[in-house]
Design a protein around this motif. Structure first.
Motif, PDB file in Angstrom:
ATOM      1  N   ILE A 232     106.857  64.353   1.522  1.00 31.47           N
ATOM      2  CA  ILE A 232     107.898  63.432   2.000  1.00 31.47           C
ATOM      3  C   ILE A 232     109.198  64.117   2.420  1.00 31.47           C
ATOM      4  CG2 ILE A 232     106.961  61.491   0.677  1.00 31.47           C
ATOM      5  CD1 ILE A 232     110.180  63.212  -0.468  1.00 31.47           C
ATOM      6  N   LYS A 233     109.345  65.414   2.139  1.00 28.26           N
ATOM      7  CA  LYS A 233     110.662  66.050   2.290  1.00 28.26           C
ATOM      8  C   LYS A 233     111.169  66.081   3.733  1.00 28.26           C
ATOM      9  CE  LYS A 233     109.015  70.879   2.416  1.00 28.26           C
ATOM     10  NZ  LYS A 233     109.619  71.305   3.680  1.00 28.26           N
ATOM     11  N   ASP A 234     110.273  66.038   4.710  1.00 24.33           N
ATOM     12  CA  ASP A 234     110.705  66.079   6.107  1.00 24.33           C
ATOM     13  C   ASP A 234     110.630  64.709   6.791  1.00 24.33           C
ATOM     14  OD1 ASP A 234     111.231  68.853   6.073  1.00 24.33           O
ATOM     15  OD2 ASP A 234     109.097  69.287   6.347  1.00 24.33           O
ATOM     16  N   LEU A 235     110.383  63.656   6.031  1.00 28.77           N
ATOM     17  CA  LEU A 235     110.314  62.316   6.597  1.00 28.77           C
ATOM     18  C   LEU A 235     111.720  61.709   6.650  1.00 28.77           C
ATOM     19  CD1 LEU A 235     107.146  60.955   4.727  1.00 28.77           C
ATOM     20  CD2 LEU A 235     107.277  61.888   7.044  1.00 28.77           C
ATOM     21  N   ALA A 257     114.261  66.798  -3.334  1.00 30.35           N
ATOM     22  CA  ALA A 257     113.837  67.420  -2.078  1.00 30.35           C
ATOM     23  C   ALA A 257     114.577  66.819  -0.888  1.00 30.35           C
ATOM     24  CB  ALA A 257     112.332  67.269  -1.908  1.00 30.35           C
ATOM     25  N   LEU A 258     114.715  65.491  -0.877  1.00 27.13           N
ATOM     26  CA  LEU A 258     115.378  64.821   0.235  1.00 27.13           C
ATOM     27  C   LEU A 258     116.877  65.117   0.269  1.00 27.13           C
ATOM     28  CD1 LEU A 258     113.551  61.400  -0.119  1.00 27.13           C
ATOM     29  CD2 LEU A 258     113.324  62.950   1.828  1.00 27.13           C
ATOM     30  N   SER A 259     117.482  65.344  -0.905  1.00 26.98           N
ATOM     31  CA  SER A 259     118.934  65.569  -0.977  1.00 26.98           C
ATOM     32  C   SER A 259     119.358  66.881  -0.338  1.00 26.98           C
ATOM     33  CB  SER A 259     119.404  65.535  -2.437  1.00 26.98           C
ATOM     34  OG  SER A 259     118.917  66.659  -3.161  1.00 26.98           O
ATOM     35  N   GLU A 260     118.409  67.787  -0.117  1.00 24.23           N
ATOM     36  CA  GLU A 260     118.756  69.051   0.536  1.00 24.23           C
ATOM     37  C   GLU A 260     119.209  68.826   1.979  1.00 24.23           C
ATOM     38  OE1 GLU A 260     115.466  71.685   0.097  1.00 24.23           O
ATOM     39  OE2 GLU A 260     115.524  71.663  -2.108  1.00 24.23           O
ATOM     40  N   LYS A 261     118.683  67.772   2.609  1.00 25.31           N
ATOM     41  CA  LYS A 261     119.101  67.431   3.968  1.00 25.31           C
ATOM     42  C   LYS A 261     120.071  66.259   3.987  1.00 25.31           C
ATOM     43  CE  LYS A 261     114.959  69.109   6.381  1.00 25.31           C
ATOM     44  NZ  LYS A 261     113.842  68.750   7.304  1.00 25.31           N
ATOM     45  N   ASN A 262     119.961  65.400   2.962  1.00 20.59           N
ATOM     46  CA  ASN A 262     120.805  64.206   2.908  1.00 20.59           C
ATOM     47  C   ASN A 262     121.338  64.033   1.492  1.00 20.59           C
ATOM     48  OD1 ASN A 262     122.007  61.708   3.035  1.00 20.59           O
ATOM     49  ND2 ASN A 262     120.110  60.555   3.334  1.00 20.59           N
ATOM     50  N   PRO A 263     122.542  64.542   1.222  1.00 16.54           N
ATOM     51  CA  PRO A 263     123.102  64.450  -0.133  1.00 16.54           C
ATOM     52  C   PRO A 263     123.318  63.017  -0.605  1.00 16.54           C
ATOM     53  CG  PRO A 263     124.325  66.031   1.214  1.00 16.54           C
ATOM     54  CD  PRO A 263     123.426  65.279   2.141  1.00 16.54           C
ATOM     55  N   ASP A 264     123.317  62.062   0.331  1.00 19.78           N
ATOM     56  CA  ASP A 264     123.580  60.661  -0.013  1.00 19.78           C
ATOM     57  C   ASP A 264     122.297  59.849  -0.232  1.00 19.78           C
ATOM     58  OD1 ASP A 264     126.376  60.978   0.171  1.00 19.78           O
ATOM     59  OD2 ASP A 264     126.265  60.782   2.360  1.00 19.78           O
ATOM     60  N   VAL A 265     121.142  60.498  -0.304  1.00 23.47           N
ATOM     61  CA  VAL A 265     119.893  59.768  -0.514  1.00 23.47           C
ATOM     62  C   VAL A 265     119.986  58.946  -1.796  1.00 23.47           C
ATOM     63  CG1 VAL A 265     118.760  61.661  -1.774  1.00 23.47           C
ATOM     64  CG2 VAL A 265     117.371  59.969  -0.543  1.00 23.47           C
ATOM     65  N   LYS A 266     119.483  57.730  -1.742  1.00 24.26           N
ATOM     66  CA  LYS A 266     119.620  56.787  -2.849  1.00 24.26           C
ATOM     67  C   LYS A 266     118.276  56.568  -3.538  1.00 24.26           C
ATOM     68  CE  LYS A 266     121.199  52.108  -4.004  1.00 24.26           C
ATOM     69  NZ  LYS A 266     121.742  50.828  -3.466  1.00 24.26           N
ATOM     70  N   LEU A 267     118.252  56.743  -4.847  1.00 26.60           N
ATOM     71  CA  LEU A 267     117.041  56.549  -5.648  1.00 26.60           C
ATOM     72  C   LEU A 267     117.248  55.395  -6.617  1.00 26.60           C
ATOM     73  CD1 LEU A 267     114.308  57.275  -7.039  1.00 26.60           C
ATOM     74  CD2 LEU A 267     115.566  59.011  -8.355  1.00 26.60           C
ATOM     75  N   THR A 268     116.304  54.453  -6.611  1.00 30.79           N
ATOM     76  CA  THR A 268     116.254  53.384  -7.610  1.00 30.79           C
ATOM     77  C   THR A 268     114.950  53.516  -8.369  1.00 30.79           C
ATOM     78  OG1 THR A 268     117.556  51.880  -6.224  1.00 30.79           O
ATOM     79  CG2 THR A 268     116.251  50.891  -7.996  1.00 30.79           C
ATOM     80  N   GLY A 269     115.035  53.704  -9.679  1.00 27.82           N
ATOM     81  CA  GLY A 269     113.849  53.845 -10.521  1.00 27.82           C
ATOM     82  C   GLY A 269     113.737  52.686 -11.485  1.00 27.82           C
ATOM     83  N   ILE A 270     112.543  52.116 -11.589  1.00 21.56           N
ATOM     84  CA  ILE A 270     112.318  50.934 -12.423  1.00 21.56           C
ATOM     85  C   ILE A 270     111.176  51.202 -13.404  1.00 21.56           C
ATOM     86  CG2 ILE A 270     111.728  48.481 -12.435  1.00 21.56           C
ATOM     87  CD1 ILE A 270     114.437  49.127 -11.144  1.00 21.56           C
ATOM     88  N   GLU A 271     111.439  50.932 -14.674  1.00 23.07           N
ATOM     89  CA  GLU A 271     110.452  51.142 -15.739  1.00 23.07           C
ATOM     90  C   GLU A 271     110.795  50.192 -16.881  1.00 23.07           C
ATOM     91  OE1 GLU A 271     107.725  52.007 -18.352  1.00 23.07           O
ATOM     92  OE2 GLU A 271     107.643  53.060 -16.419  1.00 23.07           O
ATOM     93  N   ILE A 272     109.789  49.590 -17.489  1.00 21.14           N
ATOM     94  CA  ILE A 272     110.043  48.577 -18.516  1.00 21.14           C
ATOM     95  C   ILE A 272     110.549  49.179 -19.821  1.00 21.14           C
ATOM     96  CG2 ILE A 272     107.731  48.509 -19.554  1.00 21.14           C
ATOM     97  CD1 ILE A 272     108.009  45.385 -19.424  1.00 21.14           C
ATOM     98  N   SER A 273     110.272  50.461 -20.081  1.00 19.81           N
ATOM     99  CA  SER A 273     110.658  51.099 -21.338  1.00 19.81           C
ATOM    100  C   SER A 273     112.105  51.583 -21.304  1.00 19.81           C
ATOM    101  CB  SER A 273     109.734  52.286 -21.631  1.00 19.81           C
ATOM    102  OG  SER A 273     110.266  53.093 -22.660  1.00 19.81           O
ATOM    103  N   PRO A 274     112.978  51.061 -22.177  1.00 17.86           N
ATOM    104  CA  PRO A 274     114.376  51.510 -22.205  1.00 17.86           C
ATOM    105  C   PRO A 274     114.509  53.001 -22.537  1.00 17.86           C
ATOM    106  CG  PRO A 274     114.135  49.434 -23.403  1.00 17.86           C
ATOM    107  CD  PRO A 274     112.757  49.936 -23.107  1.00 17.86           C
ATOM    108  N   PRO A 337     108.658  51.946   5.561  1.00 15.42           N
ATOM    109  CA  PRO A 337     107.901  52.840   6.440  1.00 15.42           C
ATOM    110  C   PRO A 337     106.874  53.715   5.724  1.00 15.42           C
ATOM    111  CG  PRO A 337     110.237  52.917   6.956  1.00 15.42           C
ATOM    112  CD  PRO A 337     110.118  52.126   5.696  1.00 15.42           C
ATOM    113  N   PHE A 338     107.185  54.110   4.473  1.00 14.92           N
ATOM    114  CA  PHE A 338     106.312  55.063   3.775  1.00 14.92           C
ATOM    115  C   PHE A 338     106.076  54.617   2.329  1.00 14.92           C
ATOM    116  CE2 PHE A 338     109.157  57.381   6.698  1.00 14.92           C
ATOM    117  CZ  PHE A 338     108.215  57.813   7.627  1.00 14.92           C
ATOM    118  N   MET A 339     104.890  54.961   1.824  1.00 11.69           N
ATOM    119  CA  MET A 339     104.573  54.716   0.429  1.00 11.69           C
ATOM    120  C   MET A 339     103.821  55.916  -0.143  1.00 11.69           C
ATOM    121  SD  MET A 339     103.314  50.721   0.192  1.00 11.69           S
ATOM    122  CE  MET A 339     102.837  51.023  -1.496  1.00 11.69           C
ATOM    123  N   LEU A 340     104.126  56.250  -1.382  1.00 14.59           N
ATOM    124  CA  LEU A 340     103.339  57.196  -2.164  1.00 14.59           C
ATOM    125  C   LEU A 340     102.665  56.415  -3.274  1.00 14.59           C
ATOM    126  CD1 LEU A 340     105.578  60.384  -2.695  1.00 14.59           C
ATOM    127  CD2 LEU A 340     103.365  60.311  -1.527  1.00 14.59           C
TER     128      LEU A 340
END
Length: 386
Positions: A232-235, A257-274, A337-340
């Motif tokens: 995904i790093k070049d997408l 990996a994405l932040s190397e080209k775009n420092p503002d990349v936004k990650l949202t992570g969701i998991e039921i375990s606190p 656009p993309f899914m892993l």
């Protein structure tokens, strides 16, 4: 193929494929995977060679049933013939685990931790769970007890145990009071100030905690995460969701990996375990990632209810049941656009991919996380169809 006395004597049959040559094991797993994908359009699919596991000493965790007598405890399993089998020399564990188990057997006697007898429903010590960080070789030790009665005895002997095994940095007692074949209970009591083990995959810090899921084959897990990064790093991705994120392995690798080209990349992570979310936040901080939001929520409910701008990439790493029809249909409608898609169950994965009708599978690779068994992991890259 490796030789195992326990398998040959039919005392332990956990590694049911152990007598099958390793190339054939991989071939059979690939055949099974292809069967699950047979109904999909694979015309543009790049199929990568399976990632191979070491054949011995690949596990970072041992789950040992404690049986026998307090003076001579047996650490291993109780098999289908109701025989207690000592597996402290199991080929799946690092060699030095055997030395640790020897010290722990002595500790059990000194602390008077009577092994639990299932038939008589008597005794205290049910399991010993040992986990190692490959990064710094620290150990987490968990005693699974029927009650809190013996904790003072453990505390009395703890300093001597740590003097013999200074790598023991996280020690807990888990309380499992039920007379049932349940590995652990809800209550975890820490006997050390440190509460997590630090691991590192591809220079990404991750944290192993009690009662939390963490891959048991570090060599293969590291490659799994690195492959996700590479794919995904070049997408063109400015934002991503990591659903069922656990301690954040996939999301953090991809965001880094994405932040190397775009420092503002936004990650949202969701998991039921606190506790998993707490560990993921700690990892993000150590990585220096700023635009990160980890939340303790049900992944499917979050995706279905969240009204924020849709992400460019959605990562799903669901439990064995898969993501299910409702979430798959929602992802079709949202249509990033993309899914892993990472899976430990190719059967449910195949059903989910069939539901994701707006996507085409472009890359796939099998990761042999569990050699000598029929189980394996899969990583797939899906791209939205025009």
């Amino acid at each position: 193929m490796i030789y195992c006395d326990h398998y040959q004597s039919q005392q332990c049959q956990s590694c049911q494929w152990i007598e099958t040559d390793y190339p054939l094991q991989l071939q059979q797993k690939e055949t099974h995977l292809k069967q699950q994908l047979a109904k999909l359009d694979l015309s543009q699919l790049a199929w990568f060679e399976p990632f191979r596991s070491p054949l011995t000493a690949f596990r970072n965790k041992a789950k040992m049933v404690v049986s026998g007598a307090v003076e001579r405890p047996i650490l291993g399993i109780v098999n289908e013939q109701n025989q207690a089998v000592d597996l402290t020399d199991c080929e799946l564990y690092p060699r030095h685990f055997a030395e640790v188990f020897l010290v722990l057997k002595d500790f059990i006697g000194r602390a008077g931790l009577v092994p639990y007898n299932v038939a008589k429903q008597k005794g205290e010590l049910k399991f010993i769970l040992l986990t190692e960080s490959r990064y710094n070789h620290e150990l987490m030790l968990r005693f699974v007890l029927r009650s809190e009665n013996k904790i003072p005895l453990i505390q009395r002997e703890l300093a001597k145990l740590q003097a013999k095994l200074p790598q023991l940095t996280v020690i807990t007692v888990n309380i499992q009071p039920q007379h049932a074949a349940i590995l652990e209970g809800e209550k975890e009591i820490f006997l050390t100030k440190q509460q997590v083990l630090e691991e590192q995959f591809n220079q990404i810090p991750l944290f192993i905690r009690p009662q939390g899921f963490f891959q048991t084959n570090p060599t293969v897990a590291e490659s799994l995460y690195a492959t996700a990064q590479q794919w995904i790093k070049d997408l063109p991705i400015d934002s991503l969701w990591d659903l069922f994120c656990g301690v954040g392995g996939f999301g953090l690798h991809c965001a880094k990996a994405l932040s190397e080209k775009n420092p503002d990349v936004k990650l949202t992570g969701i998991e039921i375990s606190p506790s998993a979310i707490q560990a993921a936040k700690k990892s993000a901080e150590k990585c220096g990632l700023k635009n990160v939001n980890f939340q303790s929520l049900d992944a499917a409910n979050f995706a279905l209810k969240d009204q924020q701008a849709k992400p460019d990439l959605v990562i799903v790493n669901p439990p064995r049941r898969g993501i299910g029809k409702v979430l798959a249909q929602f992802l079709n409608q949202m249509c990033p656009p993309f899914m892993l898609y990472s899976s430990c169950n190719a059967v449910s994965m195949g059903k989910d991919l069939a539901e994701l009708s707006h996507y085409q599978l472009r890359k796939i690779q099998l990761f042999d996380m569990f050699p000598h068994t029929s189980h394996y992991e899969v990583l797939g890259l899906l791209i939205r169809q025009n």
